[in-house]
Design a protein around this motif. Sequence first.
Motif, PDB file in Angstrom:
ATOM      1  N   TRP A 125      37.437  39.178  39.893  1.00 16.37           N
ATOM      2  CA  TRP A 125      37.559  38.959  41.404  1.00 16.37           C
ATOM      3  C   TRP A 125      36.286  39.698  41.819  1.00 16.37           C
ATOM      4  CZ3 TRP A 125      39.412  36.738  45.207  1.00 16.37           C
ATOM      5  CH2 TRP A 125      39.505  37.356  46.534  1.00 16.37           C
ATOM      6  N   PHE A 126      35.835  39.330  42.904  1.00 12.64           N
ATOM      7  CA  PHE A 126      34.316  39.539  43.462  1.00 12.64           C
ATOM      8  C   PHE A 126      34.636  40.719  44.425  1.00 12.64           C
ATOM      9  CE2 PHE A 126      34.183  37.451  47.847  1.00 12.64           C
ATOM     10  CZ  PHE A 126      35.263  36.833  47.882  1.00 12.64           C
ATOM     11  N   GLY A 127      35.845  41.386  44.592  1.00 13.14           N
ATOM     12  CA  GLY A 127      35.549  42.573  45.330  1.00 13.14           C
ATOM     13  C   GLY A 127      35.697  43.809  44.505  1.00 13.14           C
ATOM     14  N   SER A 128      35.600  44.928  45.236  1.00 14.32           N
ATOM     15  CA  SER A 128      35.295  46.182  44.333  1.00 14.32           C
ATOM     16  C   SER A 128      36.511  46.641  43.809  1.00 14.32           C
ATOM     17  CB  SER A 128      34.839  47.193  45.463  1.00 14.32           C
ATOM     18  OG  SER A 128      35.781  47.742  46.116  1.00 14.32           O
ATOM     19  N   GLY A 129      36.092  47.352  42.642  1.00 15.90           N
ATOM     20  CA  GLY A 129      37.283  48.224  41.878  1.00 15.90           C
ATOM     21  C   GLY A 129      36.224  49.387  41.152  1.00 15.90           C
ATOM     22  N   ASN A 184      33.391  49.129  40.211  1.00 17.60           N
ATOM     23  CA  ASN A 184      31.899  48.563  40.551  1.00 17.60           C
ATOM     24  C   ASN A 184      32.109  48.265  41.875  1.00 17.60           C
ATOM     25  OD1 ASN A 184      30.665  49.633  38.319  1.00 17.60           O
ATOM     26  ND2 ASN A 184      31.752  47.817  37.246  1.00 17.60           N
ATOM     27  N   PRO A 185      31.033  48.198  42.812  1.00 19.80           N
ATOM     28  CA  PRO A 185      31.054  47.219  44.280  1.00 19.80           C
ATOM     29  C   PRO A 185      31.554  45.804  44.099  1.00 19.80           C
ATOM     30  CG  PRO A 185      29.262  48.784  43.919  1.00 19.80           C
ATOM     31  CD  PRO A 185      29.828  48.490  42.736  1.00 19.80           C
ATOM     32  N   SER A 186      31.290  45.166  43.029  1.00 17.15           N
ATOM     33  CA  SER A 186      31.933  44.011  42.678  1.00 17.15           C
ATOM     34  C   SER A 186      32.435  43.929  41.396  1.00 17.15           C
ATOM     35  CB  SER A 186      30.834  42.894  43.182  1.00 17.15           C
ATOM     36  OG  SER A 186      31.389  41.579  42.901  1.00 17.15           O
TER      37      SER A 186
END
Lengths: 140, 167
Positions: B68-72, B74-76
């Motif tokens: 998924w391209f949202g943050s976890g 890391n920022p993406s």
Amino acid sequence: MALKASELVVGDTHSESLVQDLKRTQLVQYAGASGDYNPLHTDELYTREVAGYPSVFAHGMLTMGMTGAMLARYVGDGRLTKFGVRFTAQVWPGDDLQATATVESLREEDGVSLVDLKVSTTNQNGSEVLSGYAVARVDP
Amino acid sequence: MAAERFPVEASHIMMFARSVYDDNPVYYDAEYAAGTEAGAIIAPPTFMQAAAQFDPAWPLRPRINQPWFGSGANPSGIDPDTKSENGGNAGTLHAEQHFEYHRHPRVGDVLCATVLPGRTWEKEGRRAGKLIFNETITEYRDQGGELAVTVRGVGVRTERPATQNQE
């Protein structure tokens, strides 16, 4: 309560405040309800560091949804026949939004009375964030 | 892809109306709605947007065990240099949206979406570089096959983030 053509005049306006100090939480609410989980609207870290925007910003469809709520209150439940917009600027957390519908014309089509409305939503600086139109059935 | 089966449900309408700060009881109070011209709880004007919930291929919803391209951590969650199905959406913004109501959907309707081909065009923007516009037309038909709502959306892909007015 529906509008009556006989009581409308071209140039009449209806204006409402949609939101004051838009909260990030409302963007989360809209993401959950609409299913649009684009991190640009709810994920500050991603939006600043990867996408390169100064902060998260509202879904265009949230602004359209709030503007549509104003329209339905004005013309009556289930009376809209068309509603279309262009998103002309981004809406940010903290913004105040005001929406205005202006009567552009009154006409009949196949025996049905219709009103054409110009629709505009602006922010606290007076900048237009949404520009569009709506058509609604009105009583004679 | 599109929602082949979009059941119009009361609690979904209530949550959607709340999220657009719409407290009109025609969207949550069945008894009240029965006494209005609408005759039942109806969908708010932009509710067809929520058909995304019922689109199995909708790309802007995280999926179990998928990148998924949202943050976890890391920022993406996706290396920005990697082109993937979910990595390329952030550069797409919504430019226009148009609804035509043949009738307003109500609780109990089951809608089916059909996507028709739309136009694509390009424009040179002042701030965001080259802009590529892409139109999508979606027809929502009810359980009887009658056209309820026609939706036309225009998305724009930008070369650079557009932080001011879009041209």
